[in-house]
Write a protein that holds these residues in place. Structure first.
Motif, mmCIF file in Angstrom:
data_model
loop_
_atom_site.group_PDB
_atom_site.id
_atom_site.type_symbol
_atom_site.label_atom_id
_atom_site.label_comp_id
_atom_site.label_asym_id
_atom_site.label_seq_id
_atom_site.Cartn_x
_atom_site.Cartn_y
_atom_site.Cartn_z
ATOM 1 N N LEU A 1 -9.454 4.228 13.400
ATOM 2 C CA LEU A 1 -9.714 2.836 13.038
ATOM 3 C C LEU A 1 -8.877 2.480 11.802
ATOM 4 C CD1 LEU A 1 -11.801 0.727 14.274
ATOM 5 C CD2 LEU A 1 -13.154 1.165 12.233
ATOM 6 N N ASN A 2 -7.584 2.196 12.027
ATOM 7 C CA ASN A 2 -6.734 1.812 10.888
ATOM 8 C C ASN A 2 -6.506 0.306 10.796
ATOM 9 O OD1 ASN A 2 -4.701 1.199 12.770
ATOM 10 N ND2 ASN A 2 -3.587 3.107 12.434
ATOM 11 N N GLY A 3 -7.030 -0.436 11.779
ATOM 12 C CA GLY A 3 -6.968 -1.882 11.717
ATOM 13 C C GLY A 3 -5.606 -2.483 11.993
ATOM 14 N N GLN A 4 -4.660 -1.642 12.442
ATOM 15 C CA GLN A 4 -3.292 -2.122 12.664
ATOM 16 C C GLN A 4 -2.839 -1.771 14.082
ATOM 17 O OE1 GLN A 4 -1.859 -3.715 10.049
ATOM 18 N NE2 GLN A 4 -3.528 -3.163 8.647
ATOM 19 N N LYS B 1 -12.050 6.067 9.918
ATOM 20 C CA LYS B 1 -11.323 5.073 9.132
ATOM 21 C C LYS B 1 -10.111 5.725 8.478
ATOM 22 C CE LYS B 1 -10.787 1.030 7.140
ATOM 23 N NZ LYS B 1 -10.407 -0.161 7.944
ATOM 24 N N THR B 2 -8.919 5.192 8.757
ATOM 25 C CA THR B 2 -7.702 5.712 8.128
ATOM 26 C C THR B 2 -6.857 4.550 7.619
ATOM 27 O OG1 THR B 2 -6.286 5.654 10.105
ATOM 28 C CG2 THR B 2 -7.623 7.641 9.785
ATOM 29 N N VAL B 3 -5.826 4.915 6.864
ATOM 30 C CA VAL B 3 -4.829 3.948 6.401
ATOM 31 C C VAL B 3 -3.521 4.251 7.115
ATOM 32 C CG1 VAL B 3 -3.493 3.122 4.421
ATOM 33 C CG2 VAL B 3 -5.923 3.689 4.146
ATOM 34 N N MET B 4 -2.987 3.277 7.829
ATOM 35 C CA MET B 4 -1.675 3.458 8.455
ATOM 36 C C MET B 4 -0.658 3.775 7.370
ATOM 37 S SD MET B 4 0.560 0.964 10.956
ATOM 38 C CE MET B 4 -0.214 1.541 12.454
ATOM 39 N N GLY B 5 0.149 4.822 7.597
ATOM 40 C CA GLY B 5 1.165 5.200 6.627
ATOM 41 C C GLY B 5 0.647 6.005 5.453
ATOM 42 N N ASP C 1 3.510 5.444 -0.127
ATOM 43 C CA ASP C 1 2.930 4.212 -0.668
ATOM 44 C C ASP C 1 3.478 2.927 -0.056
ATOM 45 O OD1 ASP C 1 5.423 4.275 -1.950
ATOM 46 O OD2 ASP C 1 4.595 4.417 -3.979
ATOM 47 N N PHE C 2 4.781 2.888 0.225
ATOM 48 C CA PHE C 2 5.334 1.634 0.733
ATOM 49 C C PHE C 2 5.061 1.421 2.227
ATOM 50 C CE2 PHE C 2 8.744 4.817 0.920
ATOM 51 C CZ PHE C 2 9.220 4.678 2.215
ATOM 52 N N MET C 3 4.524 2.436 2.890
ATOM 53 C CA MET C 3 4.148 2.288 4.299
ATOM 54 C C MET C 3 2.661 1.991 4.472
ATOM 55 S SD MET C 3 6.159 5.356 6.286
ATOM 56 C CE MET C 3 7.933 5.598 6.198
ATOM 57 N N GLU C 4 1.864 2.256 3.477
ATOM 58 C CA GLU C 4 0.413 2.212 3.632
ATOM 59 C C GLU C 4 -0.109 0.812 3.933
ATOM 60 O OE1 GLU C 4 -0.686 6.076 0.803
ATOM 61 O OE2 GLU C 4 -1.235 4.050 0.121
ATOM 62 N N GLY C 5 -0.871 0.729 5.038
ATOM 63 C CA GLY C 5 -1.556 -0.498 5.381
ATOM 64 C C GLY C 5 -0.709 -1.584 6.008
ATOM 65 N N GLU D 1 3.938 -3.101 10.224
ATOM 66 C CA GLU D 1 5.370 -3.004 10.507
ATOM 67 C C GLU D 1 5.819 -1.554 10.682
ATOM 68 O OE1 GLU D 1 4.041 -4.708 8.023
ATOM 69 O OE2 GLU D 1 4.667 -6.809 8.243
ATOM 70 N N TRP D 2 5.099 -0.628 10.049
ATOM 71 C CA TRP D 2 5.478 0.788 10.126
ATOM 72 C C TRP D 2 4.887 1.472 11.357
ATOM 73 C CZ3 TRP D 2 9.456 2.697 7.705
ATOM 74 C CH2 TRP D 2 9.919 2.038 6.552
ATOM 75 N N HIS D 3 4.309 0.686 12.250
ATOM 76 C CA HIS D 3 3.819 1.253 13.520
ATOM 77 C C HIS D 3 4.959 1.970 14.246
ATOM 78 C CE1 HIS D 3 1.719 1.359 17.465
ATOM 79 N NE2 HIS D 3 2.913 1.092 17.953
ATOM 80 N N GLY D 4 6.132 1.349 14.278
ATOM 81 C CA GLY D 4 7.192 1.927 15.106
ATOM 82 C C GLY D 4 8.600 1.712 14.594
#
Length: 278
Positions: free
Chosen positions: A176-179, A238-242, A246-250, A253-256
């Motif tokens: 569940l990262n919400g992205q 619950k996780t944070v994408m990236g 730090d510049f990828m977190e949440g 756009e960094w999905h792919g």
């Protein structure tokens, strides 16, 4: 658990290097799930890397349903002994066994299903769990799913099926990262209370912080203790994408997308080499 945390840091380092190396792949969700895959393969699961047995009799099985996060899966497999770590350098290259989405015809040890067509992994996991019951195999089946993947209708057929048939040797986890690829899950198709949805269908539901290694291990062990009691187990993670860069977190756009040379250097500066690079 410093050792597991060190392994997860190296896995994250592998992820950004693999994706950068071919300027292709999915780093965001991979980084977010690094703690989970590390805990599974180095602590929680009863599995046998060598010799690899496709049937997986008398061992725990894991199925990656959201196959686009293959970098974290490949790193966890290699680092836990399924194939040489150096092979990570072939990720997404021609004739590689490490395709962008895991497949079976390359016969890569550790990969038991082709995944990437979202929504299918839970059905496979349920089938494997039922087969273990028929074979009097007491081991467990684990699977991982993305929250965006829950938009697939086949998921909810599986969610209905498993409790009805008392598939209680199954532990599924939802990242569940919400992205997702087009934005936040709330913007694309709001999921509501995911845990409550599983509970209504008859699952035993647990929640955990997927980027806290202690919580990940404790929750997975608790899930194991709840198996065999008539209900399948769902962990809402619950996780944070990236996570870890730090510049990828949440950022969806960094999905792919892959980091540039400069971005790779910045990412690696945040992820110390702990096990040795490939």
């Amino acid at each position: 658990m410093p050792q597991l945390k060190d392994i997860a840091t190296q896995v994250r380092r592998d992820i950004v290097r693999m994706v950068h190396g071919v300027q292709s792949g999915h780093p965001g969700g991979s980084l977010g799930c690094a703690d989970f895959l590390t805990a599974l393969y180095f602590k929680v699961m009863d599995h046998k890397p060598e010799p690899f047995d496709m049937d997986g009799k008398n061992q725990d099985l894991f199925f990656l349903s959201n196959g686009h996060i293959s970098p974290v899966f490949y790193s966890a497999l290699a680092r836990s002994g399924y194939f040489p770590v150096q092979e990570l350098s072939t990720f997404r290259k021609l004739n590689s066994r490490l395709q962008g989405h895991p497949t079976t015809h390359e016969h890569l040890p550790g990969v038991r299903i082709a995944s990437g067509s979202l929504g299918q992994g839970m059905s496979v996991a349920i089938g494997a769990a039922l087969a273990k019951k028929l074979n009097n195999d007491k081991n467990l089946v684990f699977s991982l799913h993305g929250d965006g993947e829950l938009e697939e209708g086949q998921i909810w057929e599986s969610v209905m099926f498993a409790p009805h048939h008392k598939v209680d040797n199954l532990i599924i986890t939802v990242d569940l990262n919400g992205q997702q690829i087009d934005g936040t899950t709330d913007d694309v198709a709001g999921l509501g209370d995911v845990g409550a949805k599983f509970e209504v269908f008859g699952w035993q539901v647990l929640h955990m912080n997927g980027n806290d290694m202690d919580d990940v291990v404790a929750t997975l062990e608790k899930a194991k203790s709840l198996t065999g009691k008539g209900k399948p187990i769902a962990i809402i993670m619950k996780t944070v994408m990236g996570q870890g860069v730090d510049f990828m977190e949440g950022h969806h756009e960094w999905h792919g997308i892959a980091p540039s040379d400069e971005q790779l250097a910045k990412a690696l500066a945040q992820l110390p080499e702990t096990l040795g690079d490939y």
